[in-house]
Write an enzyme that holds these catalytic residues in place. Structure first.
Site, PDB file in Angstrom:
ATOM      1  N   LYS A  36       0.818  -1.227   0.000  1.00 21.47           N
ATOM      2  CA  LYS A  36       0.000   0.000   0.000  1.00 21.47           C
ATOM      3  C   LYS A  36       0.846   1.269   0.000  1.00 21.47           C
ATOM      4  O   LYS A  36       0.455   2.262  -0.600  1.00 21.47           O
ATOM      5  CB  LYS A  36      -1.010  -0.007   1.133  1.00 21.47           C
ATOM      6  CG  LYS A  36      -0.422   0.133   2.504  1.00 21.47           C
ATOM      7  CD  LYS A  36      -1.528   0.155   3.551  1.00 21.47           C
ATOM      8  CE  LYS A  36      -0.959   0.346   4.922  1.00 21.47           C
ATOM      9  NZ  LYS A  36      -1.450  -0.621   5.900  1.00 21.47           N
ATOM     10  N   ARG A 131      -8.709  -0.735  16.309  1.00 22.96           N
ATOM     11  CA  ARG A 131      -9.028  -0.378  14.936  1.00 22.96           C
ATOM     12  C   ARG A 131      -9.987  -1.470  14.477  1.00 22.96           C
ATOM     13  O   ARG A 131     -10.958  -1.733  15.178  1.00 22.96           O
ATOM     14  CB  ARG A 131      -7.752  -0.236  14.089  1.00 22.96           C
ATOM     15  CG  ARG A 131      -7.968   0.716  12.911  1.00 22.96           C
ATOM     16  CD  ARG A 131      -6.748   0.870  12.023  1.00 22.96           C
ATOM     17  NE  ARG A 131      -6.448  -0.335  11.276  1.00 22.96           N
ATOM     18  CZ  ARG A 131      -5.444  -0.439  10.397  1.00 22.96           C
ATOM     19  NH1 ARG A 131      -4.641   0.590  10.186  1.00 22.96           N
ATOM     20  NH2 ARG A 131      -5.233  -1.560   9.746  1.00 22.96           N
TER      21      ARG A 131
HETATM   22  C1  LIG Z   1      -0.694  -1.366   6.517  1.00 19.96           C
HETATM   23  C2  LIG Z   1      -1.064  -2.685   7.044  1.00 19.96           C
HETATM   24  C3  LIG Z   1      -0.081  -3.671   7.230  1.00 19.96           C
HETATM   25  C4  LIG Z   1       1.385  -3.413   6.990  1.00 19.96           C
HETATM   26  O1  LIG Z   1       1.900  -2.640   8.031  1.00 19.96           O
HETATM   27  P1  LIG Z   1       3.460  -2.292   8.136  1.00 19.96           P
HETATM   28  O2  LIG Z   1       3.617  -1.695   9.491  1.00 19.96           O
HETATM   29  O3  LIG Z   1       3.751  -1.359   7.032  1.00 19.96           O
HETATM   30  O4  LIG Z   1       4.213  -3.562   8.035  1.00 19.96           O
HETATM   31  C5  LIG Z   1      -0.495  -4.909   7.698  1.00 19.96           C
HETATM   32  N1  LIG Z   1      -1.802  -5.165   7.950  1.00 19.96           N
HETATM   33  C6  LIG Z   1      -2.764  -4.249   7.795  1.00 19.96           C
HETATM   34  C7  LIG Z   1      -4.176  -4.610   8.096  1.00 19.96           C
HETATM   35  C8  LIG Z   1      -2.428  -2.980   7.321  1.00 19.96           C
HETATM   36  O5  LIG Z   1      -3.395  -2.062   7.158  1.00 19.96           O
END
Ligand SMILES: *Cc1c(COP(=O)(O)O)cnc(C)c1O
Length: 393
Positions: A36, A131
């Site tokens: 992302k 969340r």
């Molecule tokens: C963004 C996200 C991740 C990745 O997180 P990082 O800290 O960049 O490794 C994993 N799971 C979910 C649900 C996310 O939204």
């Protein structure tokens, strides 16, 4: 060369991913590479896949679709709970989605029947970060309902921590996720392929030697791209923290007073005007601003200090050094600055593969050219010290 631009070293991202794939394989944990913050870049996804990540995850269906269209060969996971309004697209472009709402799963089921496909579901469990997630006490019932939907396959459970509230993954909450997986298996029979223990914030726990129980997957973005863990934003040993740099161009270079004059009201973004009192300074303006990145998340090279930013201007004190108009400065970025730069149409993305990553080198003894420095050595306090980067979403 065009500016501003992100210079993205695919070799270094590959090295980071490969290192973590190897370390986590020893603990029977697979990696879903999270794209992302890379705007679903097929090149970055490719580097992760060549390093051995088992699937790709993104929070935006648009990014998954882009990677599919670019024929990136990987299972695709939507890691945000789908919008009802996107159910058809989710079924079309994602093999798997993370879910917390039966209404959404119902809609995905209808969409999957219509498309004559099956769609995989990972149910997300709330373990304290507040969340997304089903409360643990409601998980059994949600599993029971999920199993009734045609063309839906329950693939696993997962949790997400350290994003909204900064709750750290630890032996207690990770053991709770494992225990929930066990109890689902006992009640409904073994069916959970995936028990996903979180994001980059779970690395410390996963590699600590703690019992990993049923947890067999982590979803990693920041650690692969920035070589850094999100709990304390420390570099991870053996990873490159400079795989991605942001280059901006100087458009004004003058000696000016450090203090403004005239009657002072609000600034463009409502912040306080600069408080620095240091006589005359070498004030340099770079053609980059809030439209391009998060200025608070930029780490300048040594000797340069960020003083302020507006939509299109970044103002720095270049200390003893005169930076001529047209020269370029390279910044390191935190997650917030990276995310915004990646998604800004004004910032070019330039992929490269550094030769130095062909031979394995330890992070920490490379890339020390001026303006291409790693994060650690900084003179003076920068904007990012005053404004610690927010926990990313
Ligand atoms: C963004 C996200 C991740 C990745 O997180 P990082 O800290 O960049 O490794 C994993 N799971 C979910 C649900 C996310 O939204």
């Amino acid at each position: 060369m065009t500016a501003p631009r992100l210079e993205i070293d695919l070799g270094k991202i590959h090295h980071n991913a490969r290192t973590l794939v190897g370390q986590l394989a020893g603990r029977d944990i697979s990696i879903t590479g999270v794209t992302k913050a890379a705007l679903g870049s097929p090149e970055i996804a490719g580097a992760m896949l060549r390093a051995g990540v088992s699937a790709l995850g993104d929070s935006r269906i648009e990014n998954l679709k882009a990677m599919r269209l670019a024929r990136v060969p990987a299972p695709m996971t939507l890691i945000r709970t789908p919008m009802l309004s996107q159910a058809d697209q989710v079924v079309a472009h994602a093999d798997l989605s993370f879910n917390t709402e039966l209404d959404v799963i119902s809609k995905l089921s209808s969409a999957a029947q219509k498309a004559r496909r099956t769609h995989g579901i990972v149910l997300m469990v709330e373990l304290g970060d507040l969340r997304e997630g089903i409360m643990p006490g409601h998980l059994e019932n949600t599993v029971r309902q999920t199993l009734r939907f045609p063309n839906i396959v329950l693939k696993g459970i997962g949790t997400n921590l350290a994003c909204r509230s900064g709750v750290s993954p630890d032996t207690r909450n990770m053991a709770e996720l494992s225990a929930l997986a066990e109890s689902i298996d006992v009640i409904f029979g073994p069916m959970l392929d995936i028990v996903s223990g979180g994001n980059s914030a779970s690395l410390q726990w996963a590699l600590s030697g703690a019992d990993t129980g049923r947890i067999n997957n982590l979803r990693l973005g920041e650690s692969l791209l920035l070589g850094c863990e999100p709990l304390h934003r420390q570099p991870i040993e053996g990873l490159y923290t400079d795989a991605i740099t942001l280059i901006a161009e100087v458009i004004e270079s003058k000696v000016k007073p450090s203090q403004p004059w005239g009657k002072i009201a609000q600034t463009a973004f409502g912040e306080k005007p600069p408080a620095t009192v240091r006589g005359r300074i070498a004030q340099t303006i770079l053609a980059i601003g809030q439209q391009d990145t998060d200025p608070c998340g930029l780490h300048p090279p040594p000797g340069i200090e960020i003083l302020g930013a507006s939509s299109d201007h970044l103002i720095v004190d270049s200390g003893g050094c005169h930076l001529p108009v047209g020269s370029e400065i390279a910044f390191q970025l935190n997650y917030s600055a990276l995310l915004r730069a990646m998604t800004s149409p004004f910032v070019a993305k330039v992929m490269k593969v550094s030769a130095e990553t062909a031979t394995r080198r330890k992070a920490g003894d490379h890339d020390r050219r001026p303006g291409r420095t790693r994060r650690a050595p900084r003179h003076g306090r920068s904007e990012s010290d005053r404004n610690p980067p927010p926990a990313h979403p």
